[in-house]
Scaffold this motif. Sequence first.
Motif, PDB file in Angstrom:
ATOM      1  N   ALA A 150      69.542  83.646  49.255  1.00 27.44           N
ATOM      2  CA  ALA A 150      70.840  83.122  49.683  1.00 27.44           C
ATOM      3  C   ALA A 150      70.686  81.644  50.009  1.00 27.44           C
ATOM      4  O   ALA A 150      69.688  81.230  50.593  1.00 27.44           O
ATOM      5  N   LEU A 151      71.678  80.881  49.621  1.00 28.90           N
ATOM      6  CA  LEU A 151      71.685  79.450  49.909  1.00 28.90           C
ATOM      7  C   LEU A 151      72.836  79.173  50.866  1.00 28.90           C
ATOM      8  O   LEU A 151      73.997  79.430  50.543  1.00 28.90           O
ATOM      9  N   ILE A 152      72.485  78.681  52.039  1.00 27.98           N
ATOM     10  CA  ILE A 152      73.471  78.368  53.061  1.00 27.98           C
ATOM     11  C   ILE A 152      73.652  76.849  53.068  1.00 27.98           C
ATOM     12  O   ILE A 152      72.705  76.103  53.330  1.00 27.98           O
ATOM     13  N   VAL A 153      74.853  76.407  52.738  1.00 31.26           N
ATOM     14  CA  VAL A 153      75.168  74.989  52.619  1.00 31.26           C
ATOM     15  C   VAL A 153      75.984  74.587  53.838  1.00 31.26           C
ATOM     16  O   VAL A 153      77.062  75.129  54.069  1.00 31.26           O
ATOM     17  N   SER A 154      75.461  73.637  54.608  1.00 29.32           N
ATOM     18  CA  SER A 154      76.131  73.190  55.831  1.00 29.32           C
ATOM     19  C   SER A 154      76.396  71.697  55.777  1.00 29.32           C
ATOM     20  O   SER A 154      75.647  70.942  55.155  1.00 29.32           O
TER      21      SER A 154
END
Length: 154
Positions: A111-115
């Motif tokens: 999973a890639l969490i982009v903030s």
Amino acid sequence: MIPAPGAKHQRASSRLWHVLDAAAEAAGAPVEVLKTVNVVLPEGLFIPDIAVVDARTVDEDPVACEAEAVLLVVVVSSPASRRIDRLFKPPFYADGGIEHLWRLELEPVPALIVSQLENGRYMERTVAEEGRMTLIEKPFPVEADPAALVRRKR
């Protein structure tokens, strides 16, 4: 001495570097995509897995990049570092004013969490687990499939 990361971590980091580098070049963005670069933050030196840095800064071949020159940092999180990557590192990158923080989680599923930085804190904008999707528009458009970053080539 800290041991080198495992093969899955290295594979994901390398592939994401390639995705970011190709996207930056396609957009004509004046940046360099670097692996394990020293980033100077108000609280000390940090070394993200990947950093997107203003190209003018890199022209001088620095040993470390000041936080003001860093547009994006990427942390590849493994089970052993998950707590540190989720709780400890983001406030330090935020204090440095780095606009974008991505965290690539390897387990239980990629999973890639982009903030993005807002009012001194990172706000999650995108969580990508499957499929190919646009992750961000700034500092340049990027598309990636988190599962493909981790999957072993046949």
